[in-house]
Design a protein around this motif. Sequence first.
Motif, PDB file in Angstrom:
ATOM      1  N   UNK A   9       0.828  -1.209   0.000  1.00  0.00           N
ATOM      2  CA  UNK A   9       0.000   0.000   0.000  1.00  0.00           C
ATOM      3  C   UNK A   9       0.861   1.257   0.000  1.00  0.00           C
ATOM      4  N   UNK A  10       1.919   1.259   0.791  1.00  0.00           N
ATOM      5  CA  UNK A  10       2.824   2.413   0.841  1.00  0.00           C
ATOM      6  C   UNK A  10       3.502   2.614  -0.516  1.00  0.00           C
ATOM      7  N   UNK A  11       3.968   1.547  -1.140  1.00  0.00           N
ATOM      8  CA  UNK A  11       4.613   1.647  -2.452  1.00  0.00           C
ATOM      9  C   UNK A  11       3.626   2.166  -3.483  1.00  0.00           C
ATOM     10  N   UNK A  12       2.403   1.665  -3.466  1.00  0.00           N
ATOM     11  CA  UNK A  12       1.381   2.117  -4.403  1.00  0.00           C
ATOM     12  C   UNK A  12       1.075   3.599  -4.194  1.00  0.00           C
ATOM     13  N   UNK A  13       0.960   4.028  -2.959  1.00  0.00           N
ATOM     14  CA  UNK A  13       0.706   5.435  -2.656  1.00  0.00           C
ATOM     15  C   UNK A  13       1.847   6.317  -3.147  1.00  0.00           C
ATOM     16  N   UNK A  14       3.082   5.878  -2.922  1.00  0.00           N
ATOM     17  CA  UNK A  14       4.245   6.643  -3.401  1.00  0.00           C
ATOM     18  C   UNK A  14       4.255   6.736  -4.924  1.00  0.00           C
TER      19      UNK A  14
ATOM     20  N   UNK B  10       1.660   6.612  -6.941  1.00  0.00           N
ATOM     21  CA  UNK B  10       0.576   7.509  -7.366  1.00  0.00           C
ATOM     22  C   UNK B  10       0.991   8.964  -7.172  1.00  0.00           C
ATOM     23  N   UNK B  11       1.595   9.272  -6.030  1.00  0.00           N
ATOM     24  CA  UNK B  11       2.034  10.651  -5.772  1.00  0.00           C
ATOM     25  C   UNK B  11       3.110  11.055  -6.771  1.00  0.00           C
ATOM     26  N   UNK B  12       4.054  10.164  -7.051  1.00  0.00           N
ATOM     27  CA  UNK B  12       5.104  10.453  -8.030  1.00  0.00           C
ATOM     28  C   UNK B  12       4.509  10.664  -9.411  1.00  0.00           C
ATOM     29  N   UNK B  13       3.557   9.847  -9.790  1.00  0.00           N
ATOM     30  CA  UNK B  13       2.912   9.993 -11.090  1.00  0.00           C
ATOM     31  C   UNK B  13       2.219  11.346 -11.215  1.00  0.00           C
ATOM     32  N   UNK B  14       1.479  11.736 -10.181  1.00  0.00           N
ATOM     33  CA  UNK B  14       0.770  13.008 -10.227  1.00  0.00           C
ATOM     34  C   UNK B  14       1.728  14.191 -10.274  1.00  0.00           C
ATOM     35  N   UNK B  15       2.789  14.144  -9.476  1.00  0.00           N
ATOM     36  CA  UNK B  15       3.739  15.258  -9.501  1.00  0.00           C
ATOM     37  C   UNK B  15       4.465  15.329 -10.850  1.00  0.00           C
ATOM     38  N   UNK B  16       4.746  14.175 -11.437  1.00  0.00           N
ATOM     39  CA  UNK B  16       5.381  14.155 -12.760  1.00  0.00           C
ATOM     40  C   UNK B  16       4.453  14.743 -13.815  1.00  0.00           C
TER      41      UNK B  16
END
Length: 121
Positions: free
Chosen positions: A46-51, A53-59
Motif C-alpha cells: 500500500x505504501x509503495x502504491x501510494x508513493x 501515485x504521488x510520483x505519477x501526479x507530480x510528474x
Amino acid sequence: MIKVVSNTARELSNGQATRPAQQAHPVGVVKVAWSPFERSLMFVGSIVTLCLVITLLSTKVTMNSRQHHLQDLQNQITRVKNSNTSAHQEIAELTSQSNLKAAAHKYGLSDKISNVRNINK
C-alpha cells in the motif's frame, strides 16, 4: 424382442432415477486471520502504491508546466524570427540602389559610377 429391449431400457432409466443423489453439504465459511507477514506485505504494498501515485501526479504536473513553458518559448522565438525578417527587409530596402540615389540627391551629393563598388557578403 423389441418389447424386451424397451422394457430393459425402462428399467435402467428407472434404476438410475431411483438411486439416491448425493447432496452437497454446505460448508460454512471459516475466516482465517492474516499472518504478520501478510499484514506487513499489504502495508508495504500500500505504501509503495501510494508513493507511485504521488510520483505519477507530480510528474504529470511538472510535465504540464514544462509544456506551457516550451510553448511560451516557441511563441517568443517565432516573434523574434518575424522581427528579424522585418529588419532584414527594411535593411534591404534602405541599402537598395534607388534609395541610396534618392538620399544622395536629397543632400546634394553625386555619385560616380566608376567609384562605386558593390560588396555582398
